[in-house]
Design an enzyme around this catalytic site. Structure first.
Site, PDB file in Angstrom:
ATOM      1  N   MET A 176       0.857  -1.014   0.119  1.00  0.00           N
ATOM      2  CA  MET A 176      -0.027  -0.081   0.092  1.00  0.00           C
ATOM      3  C   MET A 176       0.839   1.251  -0.113  1.00  0.00           C
ATOM      4  O   MET A 176       0.601   2.462  -0.633  1.00  0.00           O
ATOM      5  CB  MET A 176      -0.741   0.065   1.115  1.00  0.00           C
ATOM      6  N   ASP A 179      14.308   8.203  -3.252  1.00  0.00           N
ATOM      7  CA  ASP A 179      14.559   7.963  -4.677  1.00  0.00           C
ATOM      8  C   ASP A 179      15.622   7.092  -4.973  1.00  0.00           C
ATOM      9  O   ASP A 179      16.108   6.792  -6.131  1.00  0.00           O
ATOM     10  CB  ASP A 179      14.571   9.207  -5.498  1.00  0.00           C
ATOM     11  N   PHE A 203     -10.335   1.973   2.361  1.00  0.00           N
ATOM     12  CA  PHE A 203     -10.279   3.389   1.366  1.00  0.00           C
ATOM     13  C   PHE A 203     -11.031   3.022   0.053  1.00  0.00           C
ATOM     14  O   PHE A 203     -11.164   3.977  -0.598  1.00  0.00           O
ATOM     15  CB  PHE A 203      -8.969   3.496   1.062  1.00  0.00           C
ATOM     16  N   LYS A 258      -1.187 -11.219   4.570  1.00  0.00           N
ATOM     17  CA  LYS A 258      -1.895 -10.370   5.837  1.00  0.00           C
ATOM     18  C   LYS A 258      -1.956 -10.743   7.005  1.00  0.00           C
ATOM     19  O   LYS A 258      -1.885 -11.922   7.417  1.00  0.00           O
ATOM     20  CB  LYS A 258      -3.658 -10.316   5.234  1.00  0.00           C
ATOM     21  N   HIS A 306      -8.370 -12.732   1.343  1.00  0.00           N
ATOM     22  CA  HIS A 306      -7.384 -11.716   1.202  1.00  0.00           C
ATOM     23  C   HIS A 306      -6.158 -12.465   0.961  1.00  0.00           C
ATOM     24  O   HIS A 306      -6.005 -13.767   0.960  1.00  0.00           O
ATOM     25  CB  HIS A 306      -6.895 -11.011   2.558  1.00  0.00           C
TER      26      HIS A 306
HETATM   27  N1  LIG Z   1      -7.520   0.790   4.606  1.00  0.00           N
HETATM   28  C1  LIG Z   1      -7.353   0.097   3.598  1.00  0.00           C
HETATM   29  O1  LIG Z   1      -8.041   0.476   2.410  1.00  0.00           O
HETATM   30  C2  LIG Z   1      -6.353  -0.885   3.513  1.00  0.00           C
HETATM   31  C3  LIG Z   1      -5.935  -1.590   2.306  1.00  0.00           C
HETATM   32  C4  LIG Z   1      -5.017  -2.308   1.844  1.00  0.00           C
HETATM   33  C5  LIG Z   1      -4.167  -2.691   3.178  1.00  0.00           C
HETATM   34  N2  LIG Z   1      -4.530  -2.256   4.506  1.00  0.00           N
HETATM   35  C6  LIG Z   1      -3.805  -2.460   5.774  1.00  0.00           C
HETATM   36  O2  LIG Z   1      -2.647  -1.581   5.489  1.00  0.00           O
HETATM   37  C7  LIG Z   1      -1.479  -2.237   6.352  1.00  0.00           C
HETATM   38  C8  LIG Z   1      -0.404  -2.475   5.424  1.00  0.00           C
HETATM   39  O3  LIG Z   1      -0.690  -3.287   4.232  1.00  0.00           O
HETATM   40  P1  LIG Z   1       0.342  -3.905   3.120  1.00  0.00           P
HETATM   41  O4  LIG Z   1      -0.386  -4.756   2.204  1.00  0.00           O
HETATM   42  O5  LIG Z   1       0.847  -2.465   2.162  1.00  0.00           O
HETATM   43  O6  LIG Z   1       1.362  -4.387   4.002  1.00  0.00           O
HETATM   44  P2  LIG Z   1       2.975  -4.526   3.639  1.00  0.00           P
HETATM   45  O7  LIG Z   1       3.598  -5.771   4.650  1.00  0.00           O
HETATM   46  O8  LIG Z   1       3.251  -4.603   2.140  1.00  0.00           O
HETATM   47  O9  LIG Z   1       3.534  -3.124   3.962  1.00  0.00           O
HETATM   48  C9  LIG Z   1       3.660  -2.770   5.460  1.00  0.00           C
HETATM   49  C10 LIG Z   1       4.951  -2.094   5.487  1.00  0.00           C
HETATM   50  O10 LIG Z   1       5.153  -1.641   6.864  1.00  0.00           O
HETATM   51  C11 LIG Z   1       6.567  -1.583   7.027  1.00  0.00           C
HETATM   52  N3  LIG Z   1       6.741  -1.362   8.422  1.00  0.00           N
HETATM   53  C12 LIG Z   1       6.546  -2.502   9.449  1.00  0.00           C
HETATM   54  N4  LIG Z   1       6.987  -1.959  10.647  1.00  0.00           N
HETATM   55  C13 LIG Z   1       7.435  -0.435  10.381  1.00  0.00           C
HETATM   56  C14 LIG Z   1       8.055   0.525  11.246  1.00  0.00           C
HETATM   57  N5  LIG Z   1       8.249   0.150  12.520  1.00  0.00           N
HETATM   58  N6  LIG Z   1       8.514   1.743  10.629  1.00  0.00           N
HETATM   59  C15 LIG Z   1       8.168   1.759   9.563  1.00  0.00           C
HETATM   60  N7  LIG Z   1       7.382   0.998   8.771  1.00  0.00           N
HETATM   61  C16 LIG Z   1       7.305  -0.152   9.047  1.00  0.00           C
HETATM   62  C17 LIG Z   1       7.006  -2.522   6.641  1.00  0.00           C
HETATM   63  O11 LIG Z   1       8.401  -2.595   6.137  1.00  0.00           O
HETATM   64  C18 LIG Z   1       6.405  -2.866   5.050  1.00  0.00           C
HETATM   65  O12 LIG Z   1       6.928  -2.172   4.050  1.00  0.00           O
HETATM   66  C19 LIG Z   1      -1.999  -3.399   6.921  1.00  0.00           C
HETATM   67  O13 LIG Z   1      -2.577  -3.426   8.190  1.00  0.00           O
HETATM   68  C20 LIG Z   1      -3.333  -3.708   5.875  1.00  0.00           C
HETATM   69  O14 LIG Z   1      -4.321  -4.437   6.522  1.00  0.00           O
HETATM   70  C21 LIG Z   1      -5.630  -1.159   4.490  1.00  0.00           C
HETATM   71  O1  LIG Z   2      -4.599  -6.117   2.014  1.00  0.00           O
HETATM   72  C1  LIG Z   2      -5.161  -6.026   3.253  1.00  0.00           C
HETATM   73  O2  LIG Z   2      -4.274  -6.310   4.473  1.00  0.00           O
HETATM   74  C2  LIG Z   2      -6.373  -5.037   3.236  1.00  0.00           C
HETATM   75  N1  LIG Z   2      -6.649  -4.869   4.460  1.00  0.00           N
HETATM   76  C3  LIG Z   2      -7.964  -4.219   4.910  1.00  0.00           C
HETATM   77  C4  LIG Z   2      -8.755  -4.941   5.824  1.00  0.00           C
HETATM   78  O3  LIG Z   2      -8.156  -5.447   6.960  1.00  0.00           O
HETATM   79  O4  LIG Z   2      -9.870  -4.709   5.956  1.00  0.00           O
HETATM   80  C5  LIG Z   2      -8.618  -3.585   3.704  1.00  0.00           C
HETATM   81  C6  LIG Z   2      -8.464  -4.383   2.289  1.00  0.00           C
HETATM   82  C7  LIG Z   2      -7.023  -4.877   2.090  1.00  0.00           C
END
Ligand SMILES: NC(=O)c1ccc[n+]([C@@H]2O[C@H](COP(=O)([O-])OP(=O)(O)OC[C@H]3O[C@@H](n4cnc5c(N)ncnc54)[C@H](O)[C@@H]3O)[C@@H](O)[C@H]2O)c1
Ligand SMILES: O=C(O)C1=N[C@H](C(=O)O)CCC1
Length: 269
Positions: free
Chosen positions: A16, A46, A131, A162, A158
């Site tokens: 994300m 970069d 989102f 996750k 998912h």
């Molecule tokens: N709200 C939404 O719409 C939505 C959508 C997708 C994912 N998510 C959530 O977003 C979060 C991230 O998802 P993702 O798929 O990108 O995960 P991901 O594992 O690809 O990315 C998480 C990142 O956080 C970094 N990280 C971990 N600890 C850290 C720290 N102390 N300081 C800085 N960076 C740190 C990791 O290095 C990694 O790059 C999850 O909680 C997921 O559930 C939410």
């Molecule tokens: O990829 C994930 O992790 C996502 N997490 C969110 C959730 O926990 O609902 C939203 C969708 C993607």
């Protein structure tokens, strides 16, 4: 609202985070001032693999206080892990930086604590478990349907990287359904699990089933049943770009808030 919102992103190398870096740097009304990561600290983003397209240097920090002090962001976008995201959100509030949190997996007591802290500090926070506009509509349609169907089960699906289960979206959906549903214990009164977990997680009688598989991104279906009919409400995110218009709306909106808002549906018209 300032027309150039200064943004810091935590978790830029994540699935994300990478999308969010693109969104913010392409956005005319936003400026990416720094990122927070535990790797490559002190370097510029970069120089990191996959970010060669960035037109200018963006400093990487690990310490939030130093980052906030040196780069003065208005908004923190957090896309990390449950424990880190919670710590970041608290630190941002204590530094008058407005958090937009996509990270899921916060407990209800953590959400309560952040709500109180935002009120004390008189600062806006948005915590949005999903989102994607389509996902928000799925949740709202499910809430509407719950008025007419008291039997409902949620299946969220998912990718297998996750960390949290059930998903934040599934929990939020069940909470929204609960507001309109007559409380009921579903299934046969004498039903028994012969294999633990077979009936899924339970939020006030609403069953939630979590599927984790490679090949998936983020999908959910909400099934409502009553005599002779089944209603299925489904949403699929097939690309993480689907989340970015919601992130952008949250960054703009949080500038005008002074309390915590939980869920994108609460700020959409
Ligand atoms: N709200 C939404 O719409 C939505 C959508 C997708 C994912 N998510 C959530 O977003 C979060 C991230 O998802 P993702 O798929 O990108 O995960 P991901 O594992 O690809 O990315 C998480 C990142 O956080 C970094 N990280 C971990 N600890 C850290 C720290 N102390 N300081 C800085 N960076 C740190 C990791 O290095 C990694 O790059 C999850 O909680 C997921 O559930 C939410
Ligand atoms: O990829 C994930 O992790 C996502 N997490 C969110 C959730 O926990 O609902 C939203 C969708 C993607």
């Amino acid at each position: 609202m300032p027309n150039n919102i200064k943004v810091v992103i935590a978790g830029p190398r994540g699935r994300m985070g990478r999308e969010a870096v693109k969104m913010v740097t392409d956005h005319d009304g936003m400026q990416l001032v720094s990122v927070i990561d535990y790797k490559n600290v002190g370097q510029s983003l970069d120089q990191v693999e996959g970010f060669g397209y960035l037109p200018e240097s963006i400093s990487i920090y690990n310490d939030l206080d130093i980052c906030f002090n040196e780069t003065s962001p208005d908004v923190l976008i957090d896309l990390t892990t449950p424990e880190t995201g919670y710590r970041h959100t608290k630190t941002a509030l204590l530094n008058n930086v407005r958090p937009v949190v996509g990270t899921t997996g916060f407990t209800s007591s953590q959400l309560d604590e952040l709500t109180n802290l935002a009120e004390e500090r008189n600062i806006g926070v948005i915590i949005a478990p999903n989102f994607a506009i389509g996902a928000v509509l799925m949740m709202k349609f499910s809430q509407m349907a719950a008025k007419y169907f008291e039997d409902v089960e949620i299946i969220e699906m998912h990718h297998d990287q996750k960390l949290d289960a059930p998903s934040g979206t599934a929990i939020k959906t069940a909470q929204m359904i609960r507001e309109n549903r007559t409380s009921k214990k579903q299934g046969h009164p004498a039903e028994e699990e012969t294999l633990e977990g077979a009936r899924g997680a339970d939020l006030d009688g609403i069953k939630i089933h979590s599927v984790r598989l490679p090949g998936l991104i983020a999908h959910q279906q909400v099934l409502f049943g009553s005599g002779g009919q089944l209603l299925t409400i489904r949403h699929d995110s097939n690309d993480r770009a689907s989340f970015m218009s919601g992130v952008s709306i949250c960054v703009e909106t949080v500038m005008n808030l002074n309390t915590l808002v939980y869920g994108l549906e609460n700020i959409l018209d």
